[in-house]
Write a protein that holds these residues in place. Structure first.
Motif, short mmCIF file in Angstrom:
data_model
loop_
_atom_site.label_atom_id
_atom_site.label_comp_id
_atom_site.label_asym_id
_atom_site.label_seq_id
_atom_site.Cartn_x
_atom_site.Cartn_y
_atom_site.Cartn_z
N LEU A 279 0.82 -1.21 0.00
CA LEU A 279 0.00 0.00 0.00
C LEU A 279 0.86 1.26 0.00
O LEU A 279 0.52 2.25 -0.67
CB LEU A 279 -0.93 -0.01 1.21
CG LEU A 279 -2.03 -1.08 1.20
CD1 LEU A 279 -2.82 -1.05 2.50
CD2 LEU A 279 -2.98 -0.89 0.01
N HIS A 332 -5.76 5.78 -5.50
CA HIS A 332 -6.54 4.55 -5.41
C HIS A 332 -5.76 3.41 -6.04
O HIS A 332 -4.91 3.62 -6.91
CB HIS A 332 -7.88 4.70 -6.14
CG HIS A 332 -8.81 5.69 -5.52
ND1 HIS A 332 -8.65 7.06 -5.68
CD2 HIS A 332 -9.90 5.52 -4.71
CE1 HIS A 332 -9.60 7.68 -5.02
NE2 HIS A 332 -10.37 6.77 -4.43
N VAL A 336 -9.62 0.68 -4.29
CA VAL A 336 -9.58 0.99 -2.86
C VAL A 336 -8.87 2.32 -2.65
O VAL A 336 -7.81 2.56 -3.22
CB VAL A 336 -8.84 -0.13 -2.08
CG1 VAL A 336 -8.71 0.25 -0.60
CG2 VAL A 336 -9.55 -1.45 -2.24
N LEU A 338 -6.40 4.42 -0.99
CA LEU A 338 -5.21 3.97 -0.29
C LEU A 338 -5.10 4.56 1.12
O LEU A 338 -4.50 3.95 2.01
CB LEU A 338 -3.96 4.31 -1.10
CG LEU A 338 -3.80 3.49 -2.38
CD1 LEU A 338 -2.62 4.00 -3.21
CD2 LEU A 338 -3.61 2.02 -2.06
N ASP A 340 -7.67 4.89 3.09
CA ASP A 340 -8.49 3.96 3.87
C ASP A 340 -7.76 2.64 4.09
O ASP A 340 -7.85 2.04 5.17
CB ASP A 340 -9.82 3.71 3.16
CG ASP A 340 -10.72 4.94 3.15
OD1 ASP A 340 -10.46 5.87 3.96
OD2 ASP A 340 -11.65 4.98 2.32
N GLY A 341 -7.03 2.18 3.06
CA GLY A 341 -6.31 0.93 3.18
C GLY A 341 -5.24 0.99 4.26
O GLY A 341 -5.11 0.07 5.08
#
Length: 545
Positions: A279, A332, A336, A338, A340-341
């Motif tokens: 990530l 993203h 997703v 990133l 949030d990831g």
């Protein structure tokens, strides 16, 4: 130290953490431990040897660095009891680290994250347990906690670039150099694991001045130590480390190296580390992702080397994941966000490490509220009198033993092949196979009973080589510590040349240690004659040619 305006609030918070955790620990009026009495006596042995003028590695054998012992020994020399000295040493270290926390936190992080970093570092320093999930109090392995605290600051300064306008490369490099030197003199495992990642981080970020400052300060500390203790100190330190590395008495304190990567308890940790790397690279933090790849095996190695195998680096992983998040919606991958990831990785990492962290945070309060019956390790007026251990663990002698089954030979132990590991070999003394028994509780009661018996038998003043993990009789009675002895036994026969007597426990702390020591005695060719035998031990003396 390049502290940003308004950071006095952070400083006040850090001092409050020291005051609360340190104050709770001191409020009990001594150190009350609920387990690891043997480890506490091991530390006491090292501290009291230093108080007597002995130097680790030069005068006694230990892989533990001098900085793990010297602060406590200094306070004992000033008149503090050992229990108070241990707590006060932690408070002093916490106060000394506050300026470094302020620099590392405010120059690399924004928002609440400097506060989180500071709290984590001080919890490591001021806790009264090494971690794990079972609520308890223990001063055992305090040097691991101290080393993690220093490592967090060093790694934050090395891995993360300074915020715009807060660059102080010479100062940062000096702090990194001091931190790495402290790790080398505290526990070499941490220095060996993190030296390469720190060098690589500074090189990747082209922090030439910081790297130069770190090298200058680190070499200066080494020079001062050499000037004070002599060049032989480093060779003796290396010799002790190599002796432990070669020892088969305790090749590892817990799970294997592969185990701390793949066992169920650690598998999620490994997955989170890998996921963080992926990530971070997708989020435009390729450099930090690369450094985490290099750090991952280093983290695993330190975890493997530390008893309990707590992955205490998991909180730093969480902190880095939070700090390095991109702006909301800016990047993203696979559909997703990133940010949030990385947030999910940070939360999962904190959740995984929460039991151990809560245990450390809660330990000073548990120490204050520990109401089980206890008594001091040493007599009134002694330096051990302000360390208390639970009666349930001190007074009752219990152990584990192999059961003899002559009527059912098929239930006996399997035959031991030549070259079998030491834990499978029997302890043999002059042709006699000793019982396979290991002491579980009652260590201090055993030590007091044997000490009194030895003194009654007229052996006062002797130097005793003990075929077991610990040999602290000199702290309990009128005996002397062995020159070049080992407060904790790993291998060979350290101190045997200075010993008058050899004591062989019939139910030792560690059967493997007894076996290794007896084999080393046999290999040394020392001629020994039995002079006393009780239900607890066999005593031998050197034959006079």
């Amino acid at each position: 130290m390049g502290i940003r305006q308004g950071s006095w609030r952070l400083a006040a918070f850090l001092l409050a953490v020291v005051a609360v955790m340190g104050g709770l620990a001191l409020a009990r009026g001594g150190l009350y431990i609920a387990k690891h009495e043997g480890d506490t006596l091991h530390l006491a042995d090292m501290v009291l040897r230093m108080v007597r003028g002995q130097v680790p590695h030069l005068d006694y054998v230990t892989p533990i660095g001098i900085l793990a012992v010297a602060p406590v020994a200094g306070l004992v020399a000033l008149g503090a009891g050992l229990g108070h000295a241990l707590i006060l040493a932690q408070i002093v270290l916490g106060l000394l680290l506050v300026p470094a926390i302020l620099r590392a936190g405010t120059s690399r992080m924004q928002g609440s994250w400097p506060w989180v970093l500071g709290a984590l570092v001080l919890v490591f320093v001021l806790a009264l347990v090494h971690g794990e999930a079972a609520p308890s109090t223990s001063i055992s392995m305090h040097y691991n906690r101290w080393a993690w605290a220093i490592s967090y600051l060093v790694l934050v300064l090395a891995l993360l670039p300074a915020l715009p306008g807060r660059e102080r490369p010479w100062l940062d490099g000096a702090l990194i150099g001091l931190g790495m030197a402290a790790l080398a003199l505290l526990k070499m495992t941490f220095f060996a694991a993190f030296a390469l990642p720190v060098l690589l981080a500074l090189a990747l970020r082209r922090e030439r001045r910081a790297l130069l400052a770190a090298l200058i300060v680190g070499l200066a500390v080494a020079g001062v130590v050499t000037l004070l203790l002599g060049p032989g100190f480093w060779m003796a330190y290396l010799g002790d480390l190599l002796q432990v590395a070669r020892s088969d008495v305790r090749p590892q304190p817990g799970s294997s190296f592969i185990g701390v990567l793949t066992e169920p308890l650690y598998r999620l940790v490994s997955i989170l580390a890998i996921l963080a790397v992926v990530l971070l690279r997708k989020a435009g933090q390729a450099e930090l992702g690369l450094l985490l790849i290099v750090l991952f095996p280093a983290f695993a190695f330190v975890t493997y080397q530390n008893f309990g195998n707590d992955p205490q680096w998991i909180y730093l992983l969480a902190l880095l994941a939070f700090v390095a998040r991109p702006e909301p919606g800016s990047r993203h991958a696979w559909g997703v966000d990133l940010r949030d990831g990385l947030t999910a990785v940070g939360i999962a990492a904190l959740a995984h490490g929460a039991p151990s962290l809560q245990n450390m945070i809660y330990s000073p309060l548990l120490h204050l509220r520990l109401h089980e019956a206890s008594q001091p390790l040493g007599p009134a007026g002694s330096v051990l009198a302000d360390i208390h251990a639970l009666d349930s663990r001190m007074l009752a002698l219990t152990g584990t033993a192999s059961i003899s089954t002559p009527d059912f030979p098929q239930l006996g132990p399997p035959p031991v092949e030549e070259g079998a590991k030491i834990s499978d070999r029997a302890s043999v003394l002059n042709g006699e196979t000793l019982p396979a028994c290991a002491l579980a509780t009652g260590l201090t009661a055993w030590l007091r009973a044997v000490t009194a018996d030895l003194e009654a038998a007229g052996q006062s003043g002797a130097g005793i080589f003990v075929t077991d993990t610990l040999s602290p009789f000199w702290m309990f009675g009128d005996f002397r510590p062995l020159a070049q002895g080992a407060p904790w036994y790993y291998d060979g026969a350290p101190g045997l040349a200075d010993a008058d007597l050899v004591l062989v426990p019939l139910c030792p702390i560690s059967v493997s240690s007894r076996t290794a020591a007896l084999e080393a005695l046999a290999a040394s060719g020392t001629d020994l004659a039995e002079i006393r035998r009780t239900s607890l031990y066999i005593l031998l003396g050197k034959k006079i040619p």
